[in-house]
Design an enzyme around this catalytic site. Structure first.
Site, PDB file in Angstrom:
ATOM      1  N   ASP A   1       0.824  -1.215   0.000  1.00 30.56           N
ATOM      2  CA  ASP A   1       0.000   0.000   0.000  1.00 30.56           C
ATOM      3  C   ASP A   1       0.861   1.270   0.000  1.00 30.56           C
ATOM      4  OD1 ASP A   1      -2.340   1.396   0.012  1.00 30.56           O
ATOM      5  OD2 ASP A   1      -2.651   1.260   2.168  1.00 30.56           O
TER       6      ASP A   1
ATOM      7  N   TRP B   1       3.053   7.912  -2.280  1.00 31.52           N
ATOM      8  CA  TRP B   1       4.515   8.069  -2.383  1.00 31.52           C
ATOM      9  C   TRP B   1       4.850   8.941  -3.600  1.00 31.52           C
ATOM     10  CZ3 TRP B   1       8.256   6.987  -5.994  1.00 31.52           C
ATOM     11  CH2 TRP B   1       9.575   6.925  -5.541  1.00 31.52           C
TER      12      TRP B   1
ATOM     13  N   THR C   1     -10.385  -7.015  -6.266  1.00 29.77           N
ATOM     14  CA  THR C   1     -11.642  -6.958  -7.031  1.00 29.77           C
ATOM     15  C   THR C   1     -12.230  -5.542  -6.976  1.00 29.77           C
ATOM     16  OG1 THR C   1     -12.668  -7.891  -5.040  1.00 29.77           O
ATOM     17  CG2 THR C   1     -12.315  -9.397  -6.856  1.00 29.77           C
ATOM     18  N   GLU C   2     -11.850  -4.778  -5.949  1.00 31.13           N
ATOM     19  CA  GLU C   2     -12.352  -3.397  -5.808  1.00 31.13           C
ATOM     20  C   GLU C   2     -11.539  -2.413  -6.665  1.00 31.13           C
ATOM     21  OE1 GLU C   2     -11.705  -5.396  -3.038  1.00 31.13           O
ATOM     22  OE2 GLU C   2     -13.832  -5.911  -2.957  1.00 31.13           O
ATOM     23  N   ASN C   3     -10.333  -2.800  -7.044  1.00 30.20           N
ATOM     24  CA  ASN C   3      -9.460  -1.856  -7.769  1.00 30.20           C
ATOM     25  C   ASN C   3      -9.971  -1.492  -9.168  1.00 30.20           C
ATOM     26  OD1 ASN C   3      -6.295  -3.052  -6.365  1.00 30.20           O
ATOM     27  ND2 ASN C   3      -7.597  -1.361  -5.711  1.00 30.20           N
TER      28      ASN C   3
HETATM   29  C1  FPP Z   1      -1.358  -0.004  -3.840  1.00 28.94           C
HETATM   30  O1  FPP Z   1      -0.947   1.346  -3.774  1.00 28.94           O
HETATM   31  C2  FPP Z   1      -0.689  -0.731  -4.934  1.00 28.94           C
HETATM   32  C3  FPP Z   1      -1.307  -1.315  -6.013  1.00 28.94           C
HETATM   33  C4  FPP Z   1      -2.774  -1.294  -6.189  1.00 28.94           C
HETATM   34  C5  FPP Z   1      -0.567  -1.985  -7.100  1.00 28.94           C
HETATM   35  C6  FPP Z   1       0.688  -2.677  -6.704  1.00 28.94           C
HETATM   36  C7  FPP Z   1       1.278  -3.341  -7.879  1.00 28.94           C
HETATM   37  C8  FPP Z   1       2.607  -3.458  -8.119  1.00 28.94           C
HETATM   38  C9  FPP Z   1       3.651  -2.936  -7.211  1.00 28.94           C
HETATM   39  C10 FPP Z   1       3.072  -4.186  -9.356  1.00 28.94           C
HETATM   40  C11 FPP Z   1       3.280  -5.648  -9.093  1.00 28.94           C
HETATM   41  C12 FPP Z   1       3.638  -6.354 -10.361  1.00 28.94           C
HETATM   42  C13 FPP Z   1       3.657  -7.707 -10.533  1.00 28.94           C
HETATM   43  C14 FPP Z   1       3.896  -8.296 -11.855  1.00 28.94           C
HETATM   44  C15 FPP Z   1       3.407  -8.633  -9.439  1.00 28.94           C
HETATM   45  P1  FPP Z   1      -2.050   2.482  -3.890  1.00 28.94           P
HETATM   46  O2  FPP Z   1      -2.169   2.888  -5.307  1.00 28.94           O
HETATM   47  O3  FPP Z   1      -3.305   1.989  -3.265  1.00 28.94           O
HETATM   48  O4  FPP Z   1      -1.429   3.645  -3.073  1.00 28.94           O
HETATM   49  P2  FPP Z   1      -2.258   4.775  -2.284  1.00 28.94           P
HETATM   50  O5  FPP Z   1      -2.877   4.070  -1.111  1.00 28.94           O
HETATM   51  O6  FPP Z   1      -1.202   5.728  -1.892  1.00 28.94           O
HETATM   52  O7  FPP Z   1      -3.266   5.336  -3.225  1.00 28.94           O
END
Ligand code: FPP
Length: 248
Positions: free
Chosen positions: A28, A33, A74-76
């Site tokens: 998360d 960031w 599933t919520e994303n």
């Molecule tokens: C959450 O941060 C992160 C994600 C929804 C995506 C994470 C995916 C990767 C790091 C890529 C992984 C790749 C492979 C092939 C396994 P957020 O966007 O919810 O951050 P926020 O809470 O600051 O909005």
């Protein structure tokens, strides 16, 4: 950087005999960031991939058998379409780019979730990665994609109900082991340690069934900053706990 070099092998204050077998992570804070650096949110996801790569390598270096990460819930799908598209393309690009090296390092890759709803080309890449690494004996790397803990339990219930309807199963025969068998994670151990970054302390629909007795650790750093020293701190906290599984 210095600490990364120093932490190539298992830190001496960790007991190798009491490491978690299976670590799960909620990655998360990528968006925040990036925003703090006046960059688009997707830049945070790109940086998050570097963090993930090093954590996977760290599991190998330190002797942790399994790592499961929550890549897309599933919520994303409710995120802005361009971010969803970026993430789908990123998963495919990263898999294409890293597959040979991961296979070489004996990583066994698995994807769990409602994978049939993912873009067809990503499904193909996932299939290729799982097939190519199926017999590998190194770190078991599981990526939860289009995954939701409730959805997982619902689809397991449906399969069991169909068995009952067809007369092949009696309701009394349904027990925890049978439900477990119908989850996406049926071949995995439950996680011993679940780490969530960015200071949030929610499960957010991740591994609901499997986390019944999992130790939860909340790291204050955003995912792109979750380096080996942060992982070290999480493992120290884990080793300082007593797991009682509801017993005295
Ligand atoms: C959450 O941060 C992160 C994600 C929804 C995506 C994470 C995916 C990767 C790091 C890529 C992984 C790749 C492979 C092939 C396994 P957020 O966007 O919810 O951050 P926020 O809470 O600051 O909005």
């Amino acid at each position: 950087m210095t600490s990364q070099i120093l932490l190539r092998s298992l830190p001496t204050d960790l007991d190798p005999a009491r490491l978690p077998r299976h670590v799960a992570t909620i990655m998360d804070g990528n968006g925040r960031w990036a925003r703090r650096r006046h960059m688009p949110r997707v830049y945070g996801h790109q940086k998050g991939v570097d963090t993930l790569k090093d954590l996977l390598r760290c599991c190998k270096d330190w002797g942790i058998a399994a790592l499961t990460v929550y890549a897309f819930s599933t919520e994303n799908w409710g995120r802005p379409q361009d971010e969803v598209d970026f993430l789908m393309a990123l998963f495919e690009k990263v898999l294409d780019r890293e597959l040979a090296e991961m296979a070489e390092e004996q990583v066994r890759i698995r994807f769990v979730g409602a994978l049939h709803h993912l873009p067809k080309s990503l499904q193909g890449t996932i299939h290729e990665a799982m097939t190519l690494t199926a017999n590998n004996t190194g770190v078991q790397f599981t990526v939860a994609t289009n995954y939701g803990g409730r959805e997982e339990i619902v689809q397991a219930c449906r399969k069991l109900a169909q068995e009952v309807k067809a007369g092949r199963l009696q309701p009394e025969e349904i027990d925890e082991a049978l439900i477990n068998k119908h989850l996406y994670t049926s071949e995995m151990h439950d996680p011993d340690l679940l780490i969530r970054t960015s200071g949030e302390s929610r499960l957010s629909n991740f591994l609901l069934w499997q986390s019944a007795y999992t130790e939860i650790y909340v790291a204050d750093v955003m995912w792109p900053d979750f380096d080996r020293s942060a992982f070290h701190a999480a493992l120290l906290s884990y080793q300082n706990r007593q797991r009682r599984y509801g017993k005295a």
